[in-house]
Design a protein around this motif. Structure first.
Motif, PDB file in Angstrom:
ATOM      1  N   VAL A   1       0.908  -1.422   0.406  1.00 53.23           N
ATOM      2  CA  VAL A   1      -0.001   0.412  -0.325  1.00 53.23           C
ATOM      3  C   VAL A   1       0.832   1.158   0.492  1.00 53.23           C
ATOM      4  O   VAL A   1       0.721   2.610  -0.670  1.00 53.23           O
ATOM      5  N   ARG A   2       1.624   1.024   0.861  1.00 47.17           N
ATOM      6  CA  ARG A   2       2.825   2.027   0.460  1.00 47.17           C
ATOM      7  C   ARG A   2       3.525   2.570  -0.788  1.00 47.17           C
ATOM      8  O   ARG A   2       3.315   4.289  -1.328  1.00 47.17           O
ATOM      9  N   THR A   3       3.746   1.735  -1.017  1.00 43.79           N
ATOM     10  CA  THR A   3       4.263   1.597  -2.722  1.00 43.79           C
ATOM     11  C   THR A   3       3.147   2.107  -3.366  1.00 43.79           C
ATOM     12  O   THR A   3       3.472   2.770  -4.724  1.00 43.79           O
ATOM     13  N   ALA A   4       2.125   2.238  -3.803  1.00 37.41           N
ATOM     14  CA  ALA A   4       0.688   2.600  -4.810  1.00 37.41           C
ATOM     15  C   ALA A   4       0.911   4.177  -4.246  1.00 37.41           C
ATOM     16  O   ALA A   4       0.516   4.721  -5.053  1.00 37.41           O
ATOM     17  N   LEU A   5       1.151   4.037  -2.918  1.00 36.16           N
ATOM     18  CA  LEU A   5       0.474   5.666  -2.793  1.00 36.16           C
ATOM     19  C   LEU A   5       1.712   6.364  -3.340  1.00 36.16           C
ATOM     20  O   LEU A   5       1.437   7.509  -3.702  1.00 36.16           O
ATOM     21  N   ARG A   6       3.030   5.429  -3.576  1.00 34.45           N
ATOM     22  CA  ARG A   6       4.011   6.805  -3.490  1.00 34.45           C
ATOM     23  C   ARG A   6       4.032   6.760  -5.120  1.00 34.45           C
ATOM     24  O   ARG A   6       4.524   7.608  -5.945  1.00 34.45           O
ATOM     25  N   GLU A   7       3.687   5.575  -6.022  1.00 39.54           N
ATOM     26  CA  GLU A   7       3.195   6.054  -7.174  1.00 39.54           C
ATOM     27  C   GLU A   7       1.905   6.723  -7.615  1.00 39.54           C
ATOM     28  O   GLU A   7       1.670   6.719  -8.889  1.00 39.54           O
ATOM     29  N   GLY A   8       0.948   7.165  -6.201  1.00 40.45           N
ATOM     30  CA  GLY A   8       0.348   8.236  -6.666  1.00 40.45           C
ATOM     31  C   GLY A   8      -1.118   7.098  -7.041  1.00 40.45           C
ATOM     32  O   GLY A   8      -2.002   7.810  -7.973  1.00 40.45           O
TER      33      GLY A   8
ATOM     34  N   SER B   1      -4.935   5.586  -7.387  1.00 42.11           N
ATOM     35  CA  SER B   1      -6.120   5.833  -6.498  1.00 42.11           C
ATOM     36  C   SER B   1      -5.949   3.746  -5.439  1.00 42.11           C
ATOM     37  O   SER B   1      -5.867   3.907  -5.745  1.00 42.11           O
ATOM     38  N   LEU B   2      -7.459   5.096  -4.545  1.00 44.42           N
ATOM     39  CA  LEU B   2      -7.871   3.708  -4.274  1.00 44.42           C
ATOM     40  C   LEU B   2      -8.350   2.271  -4.760  1.00 44.42           C
ATOM     41  O   LEU B   2      -7.749   1.041  -4.663  1.00 44.42           O
ATOM     42  N   PRO B   3      -9.071   2.734  -5.960  1.00 45.87           N
ATOM     43  CA  PRO B   3      -9.596   1.964  -7.125  1.00 45.87           C
ATOM     44  C   PRO B   3      -8.374   0.600  -6.950  1.00 45.87           C
ATOM     45  O   PRO B   3      -8.637  -0.479  -7.892  1.00 45.87           O
TER      46      PRO B   3
ATOM     47  N   ARG C   1     -10.871  -5.430   1.350  1.00 44.65           N
ATOM     48  CA  ARG C   1     -11.202  -4.902   2.722  1.00 44.65           C
ATOM     49  C   ARG C   1     -10.131  -4.160   3.480  1.00 44.65           C
ATOM     50  O   ARG C   1     -10.334  -2.897   3.243  1.00 44.65           O
ATOM     51  N   ASN C   2      -9.790  -5.338   3.283  1.00 39.01           N
ATOM     52  CA  ASN C   2      -8.363  -4.855   3.992  1.00 39.01           C
ATOM     53  C   ASN C   2      -7.279  -4.198   3.435  1.00 39.01           C
ATOM     54  O   ASN C   2      -6.531  -2.972   3.747  1.00 39.01           O
ATOM     55  N   VAL C   3      -7.043  -4.423   1.930  1.00 32.92           N
ATOM     56  CA  VAL C   3      -6.168  -2.995   1.271  1.00 32.92           C
ATOM     57  C   VAL C   3      -6.529  -1.497   1.405  1.00 32.92           C
ATOM     58  O   VAL C   3      -6.321  -0.431   1.406  1.00 32.92           O
TER      59      VAL C   3
ATOM     60  N   ALA D   1      -6.814   4.078   2.993  1.00 34.28           N
ATOM     61  CA  ALA D   1      -7.686   4.993   4.193  1.00 34.28           C
ATOM     62  C   ALA D   1      -6.177   5.036   4.952  1.00 34.28           C
ATOM     63  O   ALA D   1      -5.970   5.984   5.643  1.00 34.28           O
ATOM     64  N   GLU D   2      -5.770   4.461   6.091  1.00 30.27           N
ATOM     65  CA  GLU D   2      -4.810   4.835   7.463  1.00 30.27           C
ATOM     66  C   GLU D   2      -3.614   5.268   6.663  1.00 30.27           C
ATOM     67  O   GLU D   2      -3.296   6.004   7.618  1.00 30.27           O
ATOM     68  N   LEU D   3      -2.766   4.700   5.738  1.00 27.93           N
ATOM     69  CA  LEU D   3      -1.546   4.650   5.300  1.00 27.93           C
ATOM     70  C   LEU D   3      -1.392   6.332   4.220  1.00 27.93           C
ATOM     71  O   LEU D   3      -0.266   6.583   4.298  1.00 27.93           O
ATOM     72  N   GLU D   4      -2.376   6.283   4.442  1.00 27.99           N
ATOM     73  CA  GLU D   4      -2.944   7.904   2.698  1.00 27.99           C
ATOM     74  C   GLU D   4      -2.680   9.717   3.493  1.00 27.99           C
ATOM     75  O   GLU D   4      -1.742   9.821   2.297  1.00 27.99           O
ATOM     76  N   TRP D   5      -2.684   9.297   4.795  1.00 30.11           N
ATOM     77  CA  TRP D   5      -1.882  10.460   4.919  1.00 30.11           C
ATOM     78  C   TRP D   5      -1.267  10.788   5.715  1.00 30.11           C
ATOM     79  O   TRP D   5      -0.046  11.234   7.044  1.00 30.11           O
ATOM     80  N   GLU D   6       0.133   9.095   5.896  1.00 25.29           N
ATOM     81  CA  GLU D   6       1.224   8.925   6.038  1.00 25.29           C
ATOM     82  C   GLU D   6       2.324  10.534   5.806  1.00 25.29           C
ATOM     83  O   GLU D   6       1.948  11.500   5.250  1.00 25.29           O
ATOM     84  N   ASP D   7       3.049  10.615   6.366  1.00 25.16           N
ATOM     85  CA  ASP D   7       4.237  11.583   6.009  1.00 25.16           C
ATOM     86  C   ASP D   7       4.899  11.148   4.577  1.00 25.16           C
ATOM     87  O   ASP D   7       4.064  10.231   4.611  1.00 25.16           O
TER      88      ASP D   7
END
Length: 348
Positions: A280-287, A289-291, A314-316, A321-327
């Motif tokens: 999930v952190r990798t997905a967020l760094r790559e921009g 979206s949730l879907p 559901r876990n993803v 949602a939790e990690l989206e607002w990390e540093d």
């Protein structure tokens, strides 16, 4: 090592138990509880002296299995009994109460709820009636607000899916709230309770019996059943690192078999949750979206988790949602902790 549960297995067992519970599920909760003496007792295994466990089916909470999907337990002292979780319907709770009565003449003095999910506490009402004095109900201090927030949803699900119409008063709330730690004296046996910061849920509680070195990890540990995230992924990984320090010789999970000190089970669950965190952190760094993240992040190889199709996506979603607002530069995930035998850390 615990003995094998003396109960039917597989699909045949599911049909048998579902059929046995069906009549009670169709009755009002009060009638189900009143049926006490005629209720068939749940099958339990005495995994340690005075420690009894009923192993729920490895299925989702559903009418086909009568809501009997969580591991339930009770521990006996010289004075009284503590019950640990009560099942997913009043009928399961009544069958557990019958199992207690079959195992010991001692009264139930405490009913402990490990968290506010329906498969673990909707049987509480079975223990509230007909006992004098009634037992005390014990849970994390955060369970009551969590249950209140979900009460309508639980009642609707019971009516819609199980054909069981309960009222708000049939949901039993704790009268002993554990802020951090507590001890319960059963007579010659003291149980250590610990309420955890947000992990699997925001109201997790574990129970440790020092006399037999048995840890009831509840849903902080899943075995074979895919872990279900309803709290904090980072918090759950942190809690696991601490749980691994408990000097337990037997760990009873919330779902799945108990097998020794739980080392292999903790390893498998850590691998899944840590992989989820990293993906999930990798997905967020790559921009993504949730879907997009939900579509991309598959179940990692390794343990063949049951119910992955029900819980992984559901876990993803929860992790995103939790990690989206990390540093932007998140700290690395916690290292895999040493085995239970490597330290003598605090009990829960």
């Amino acid at each position: 090592m615990p003995g094998r549960p003396r109960k039917p297995q597989g699909a045949w067992r599911a049909r048998l138990l579902a059929g046995a519970l069906a009549a009670m599920l169709m009755a009002p909760a009060a009638a189900a509880v009143a049926a006490g003496a005629a209720t068939a007792a749940l099958a339990v295994t005495e995994v340690r002296p005075g420690v009894f466990v009923h192993f729920g089916m490895l299925q989702d909470w559903a009418p086909e299995n009568g809501g009997d999907v969580a591991n339930l337990a009770f521990v006996t002292g010289s004075r009284c009994v503590a019950v640990i979780d009560t099942g997913g319907t009043p009928a399961v709770g009544e069958a557990l109460r019958a199992a207690v009565a079959r195992a010991t003449p001692l009264p139930v003095c405490y009913v402990i709820n490990t968290h506010a999910h329906p498969d673990h506490l909707l049987g509480n009402v079975a223990f509230r009636s007909g006992a004098e004095p009634p037992p005390r109900f014990v849970a994390s201090a955060r369970l009551a607000p969590a249950l209140a927030a979900r009460a309508t949803s639980y009642l609707n699900a019971l009516a819609r899916d199980f054909g069981l119409r309960l009222e708000a008063r049939d949901l039993v709330y704790p009268d002993i709230a554990v802020e951090r730690t507590a001890q319960l004296d059963l007579g010659g046996r003291v149980l250590d309770l610990r309420a955890w910061p947000t992990a699997h849920t925001d109201n997790d509680l574990t129970v440790y019996d020092p006399q037999t070195r048995t840890l009831f990890a509840s849903d902080l540990l899943f075995v074979r059943h895919m872990p279900a995230l309803d709290g904090s992924l980072r918090g759950w990984l942190a809690a696991m690192a601490e749980l691994r320090q408990v000097p337990a010789s037997l760990v009873v999970p919330g779902h799945g078999p108990a097998d020794g000190d739980g080392r292999a089970a903790f390893d498998a669950q850590f691998a899944y949750l840590d992989s989820l965190l990293r993906a999930v952190r990798t997905a967020l760094r790559e921009g993504l979206s949730l879907p997009q993240a939900v579509e991309r992040i598959g179940v990692p190889g390794g343990a063949p988790w049951l119910l992955a199709d029900r819980f992984h996506r559901r876990n993803v979603t929860a992790a995103y949602a939790e990690l989206e607002w990390e540093d932007n530069a998140p700290a690395p995930s916690p290292p895999a902790p040493a085995g239970p035998g490597a330290a003598t850390g605090a009990r829960p």
